[in-house]
Write an enzyme that holds these catalytic residues in place. Sequence first.
Site, PDB file in Angstrom:
ATOM      1  N   ARG A 174       0.766  -1.258   0.219  1.00 60.36           N
ATOM      2  CA  ARG A 174      -0.107   0.047   0.103  1.00 60.36           C
ATOM      3  C   ARG A 174       0.799   1.300   0.039  1.00 60.36           C
ATOM      4  NH1 ARG A 174      -2.014  -3.506  -1.227  1.00 60.36           N
ATOM      5  NH2 ARG A 174      -3.772  -4.495  -0.830  1.00 60.36           N
ATOM      6  N   SER A 297     -10.826  -0.282   3.534  1.00 64.67           N
ATOM      7  CA  SER A 297     -10.129  -0.757   4.758  1.00 64.67           C
ATOM      8  C   SER A 297      -9.743   0.527   5.383  1.00 64.67           C
ATOM      9  CB  SER A 297      -9.078  -1.652   4.456  1.00 64.67           C
ATOM     10  OG  SER A 297      -9.379  -2.847   3.771  1.00 64.67           O
ATOM     11  N   GLU A 398      -5.400   4.105   6.780  1.00 66.72           N
ATOM     12  CA  GLU A 398      -4.876   4.279   5.305  1.00 66.72           C
ATOM     13  C   GLU A 398      -5.443   5.176   4.481  1.00 66.72           C
ATOM     14  OE1 GLU A 398      -5.298   0.107   3.386  1.00 66.72           O
ATOM     15  OE2 GLU A 398      -6.100   1.404   1.766  1.00 66.72           O
TER      16      GLU A 398
HETATM   17  C1  LIG Z   1     -15.422   0.339  -0.803  1.00 66.78           C
HETATM   18  C2  LIG Z   1     -13.894   0.158  -0.895  1.00 66.78           C
HETATM   19  C3  LIG Z   1     -12.838  -0.510  -1.270  1.00 66.78           C
HETATM   20  C4  LIG Z   1     -11.699  -0.477  -1.524  1.00 66.78           C
HETATM   21  N1  LIG Z   1     -10.998  -1.623  -1.661  1.00 66.78           N
HETATM   22  C5  LIG Z   1      -9.655  -1.551  -1.788  1.00 66.78           C
HETATM   23  C6  LIG Z   1      -8.816  -2.706  -2.141  1.00 66.78           C
HETATM   24  O1  LIG Z   1      -9.285  -3.739  -2.167  1.00 66.78           O
HETATM   25  N2  LIG Z   1      -7.524  -2.462  -2.051  1.00 66.78           N
HETATM   26  C7  LIG Z   1      -6.825  -1.147  -2.168  1.00 66.78           C
HETATM   27  O2  LIG Z   1      -5.600  -1.110  -2.215  1.00 66.78           O
HETATM   28  N3  LIG Z   1      -7.734  -0.078  -1.925  1.00 66.78           N
HETATM   29  C8  LIG Z   1      -9.047  -0.117  -1.779  1.00 66.78           C
HETATM   30  N4  LIG Z   1      -9.830   1.031  -1.392  1.00 66.78           N
HETATM   31  C9  LIG Z   1      -9.005   2.160  -1.324  1.00 66.78           C
HETATM   32  C10 LIG Z   1      -9.280   3.167  -2.713  1.00 66.78           C
HETATM   33  O3  LIG Z   1     -10.213   2.501  -3.461  1.00 66.78           O
HETATM   34  C11 LIG Z   1      -7.730   3.067  -3.459  1.00 66.78           C
HETATM   35  O4  LIG Z   1      -6.784   3.553  -2.521  1.00 66.78           O
HETATM   36  C12 LIG Z   1      -7.829   3.909  -4.801  1.00 66.78           C
HETATM   37  O5  LIG Z   1      -6.793   3.881  -5.462  1.00 66.78           O
HETATM   38  C13 LIG Z   1      -8.254   5.464  -4.319  1.00 66.78           C
HETATM   39  O6  LIG Z   1      -8.244   6.096  -5.753  1.00 66.78           O
HETATM   40  P1  LIG Z   1      -8.893   7.383  -5.821  1.00 66.78           P
HETATM   41  O7  LIG Z   1      -8.911   7.844  -7.141  1.00 66.78           O
HETATM   42  O8  LIG Z   1     -10.161   7.330  -4.979  1.00 66.78           O
HETATM   43  O9  LIG Z   1      -8.037   8.359  -4.870  1.00 66.78           O
HETATM   44  P2  LIG Z   1      -8.360   9.730  -3.942  1.00 66.78           P
HETATM   45  O10 LIG Z   1      -9.092   9.103  -2.636  1.00 66.78           O
HETATM   46  O11 LIG Z   1      -9.204  10.542  -4.831  1.00 66.78           O
HETATM   47  O12 LIG Z   1      -6.856  10.250  -3.603  1.00 66.78           O
HETATM   48  C14 LIG Z   1      -6.057   9.522  -2.778  1.00 66.78           C
HETATM   49  C15 LIG Z   1      -4.461  10.166  -2.677  1.00 66.78           C
HETATM   50  O13 LIG Z   1      -4.256  10.087  -3.814  1.00 66.78           O
HETATM   51  C16 LIG Z   1      -3.926  11.186  -4.542  1.00 66.78           C
HETATM   52  N5  LIG Z   1      -4.059  11.137  -5.844  1.00 66.78           N
HETATM   53  C17 LIG Z   1      -5.365  11.109  -6.602  1.00 66.78           C
HETATM   54  N6  LIG Z   1      -5.168  11.185  -7.845  1.00 66.78           N
HETATM   55  C18 LIG Z   1      -3.862  11.402  -8.129  1.00 66.78           C
HETATM   56  C19 LIG Z   1      -3.064  11.673  -9.379  1.00 66.78           C
HETATM   57  N7  LIG Z   1      -3.553  11.606 -10.300  1.00 66.78           N
HETATM   58  N8  LIG Z   1      -1.629  11.873  -8.953  1.00 66.78           N
HETATM   59  C20 LIG Z   1      -1.200  11.926  -7.851  1.00 66.78           C
HETATM   60  N9  LIG Z   1      -1.912  11.819  -6.641  1.00 66.78           N
HETATM   61  C21 LIG Z   1      -3.115  11.558  -6.836  1.00 66.78           C
HETATM   62  C22 LIG Z   1      -4.741  12.202  -3.963  1.00 66.78           C
HETATM   63  O14 LIG Z   1      -4.066  13.556  -3.784  1.00 66.78           O
HETATM   64  C23 LIG Z   1      -4.564  11.708  -2.241  1.00 66.78           C
HETATM   65  O15 LIG Z   1      -3.617  11.965  -1.705  1.00 66.78           O
HETATM   66  C24 LIG Z   1     -11.244   0.714  -1.340  1.00 66.78           C
HETATM   67  C25 LIG Z   1     -11.966   1.940  -1.096  1.00 66.78           C
HETATM   68  C26 LIG Z   1     -13.272   1.673  -1.120  1.00 66.78           C
HETATM   69  C27 LIG Z   1     -14.165   2.921  -0.784  1.00 66.78           C
END
Ligand SMILES: Cc1cc2nc3c(=O)[nH]c(=O)nc-3n(C[C@H](O)[C@H](O)[C@H](O)COP(=O)(O)OP(=O)(O)OC[C@H]3O[C@@H](n4cnc5c(N)ncnc54)[C@H](O)[C@@H]3O)c2cc1C
Length: 409
Positions: A174, A297, A398
Amino acid sequence: MNAFPSSSALTFADLTTIGVGGPISRFVEPASRVGIIEAVEDADRAGLPLCVIGGGSNMLAADDAFEGVVVRDGCRAITVPDEAAPVENGEHIVHVNAEAGCNWDDFVAFAVSLGLTGVEGLSGIPGMVGASVVQNIGAYGQEVAASVESVEVWDREAKRVQYLGAVDLRFAYRSSALKTSMYAAPGVPGPRFFPTPRYVVLSVTFRLIHRSYGVVSNGQLAKALGVGVGDKLDTAAIREAVLAVRAAKGMLEDAGRYANPAMQGTKREENIRAALASQQAATGGEGPDWDRHSCGSFFMNPILSVRAADALPADAPRFPATTADGSPAVKTSAAWLIDHAGFHKGYAVATGAPAALSSRHTLALTNRGGAKASDIAALSTAVRDGVQSVYGVRLIPEPVVIGMNLVAD
Ligand SMILES: Cc1cc2nc3c(=O)[nH]c(=O)nc-3n(C[C@H](O)[C@H](O)[C@H](O)COP(=O)(O)OP(=O)(O)OC[C@H]3O[C@@H](n4cnc5c(N)ncnc54)[C@H](O)[C@@H]3O)c2cc1C
């Protein structure tokens, strides 16, 4: 500076899966690569806090207004640059480039539809392609790190575009060099780049394998499919099984969120329709599924020194791991610690509180409708302190926590 003239009516509650968080003073969604870089540059030059947001699925923002700029990448193209799939070690390799604003599960669905294997185990993870490499998403025996060829970034410090390969990206559990660039220590914001890394992802080039089957590499998934770990199976069948296992645990986003105008255009319509149909079939209704209003998580699985792990009860889960400096360590399960410290599924700090542990997954903190960020914070603190007092282990959130401190007292 005049790059962000209008104030926005949006809140973080509109843009995040957990549905909490205060007003955003400036929001922009450029639909070109140059536009993204300019928006980031303008914010940095003006010294404004910058939050590049994807699907908001790994983000918990405070109820107070965010007095900075929120940038969402409106570039969502997927391209397959290879004219022919080169053969390496007997496998046909296909490179696929996805822009950072592409919805992650749209990308997985596309890869599976082309008969490519490598990311099907990551089906249903919310968010966008850009953040997938920040967090090194992982699930059901796969991590995105294994399928990444290179990442195109805007380096906010060097002020230039760079292409980072596996060595530069330093992927770990992660984590990646992108993520660590915004933290001073795990969960502790760094002075310069938080809540968005030094490196803003513009696109990711994946290295996938062209073959009809994938390998089932996770016990839970194998059980759902009625096969053994290591068995080969149709990639599309693996994707369907992952989505079904996730749905049963409430570990999918609420597909109803795309009805919010703030989320318009961020996910392909046909995939929204499919997700809504299966959600309605699973829940038997059209209303919200509150177990899905989470950040996934909420706490990372702790990585402990061998000595600290020895102090845990004999039946606590233990997996081999290494610390950041490479010394041997032990990874344990945050869900096990939480549950055994007395916080069971559905736990809330008070009866009827609007924030509670998911009724289907101990590790997900959920908004049951009308929760504020402060309610989620109170639940997080209760669980963190409870685990600390029973097991002496400090849980680290996380998600990226903006405007609140959930690590220190
Ligand atoms: C129901 C659910 C299930 C999930 N299951 C998993 C799982 O199984 N495994 C797992 O690893 N994660 C899981 N996650 C966590 C999450 O989905 C991941 O971490 C995902 O990659 C976050 O993506 P996001 O675009 O929503 O990021 P955001 O929440 O929008 O951003 C997270 C971080 O990334 C940065 N960021 C976003 N875009 C960029 C970019 N283009 N360049 C640089 N930084 C950027 C943001 O500034 C912030 O710091 C889950 C979440 C939920 C709600």
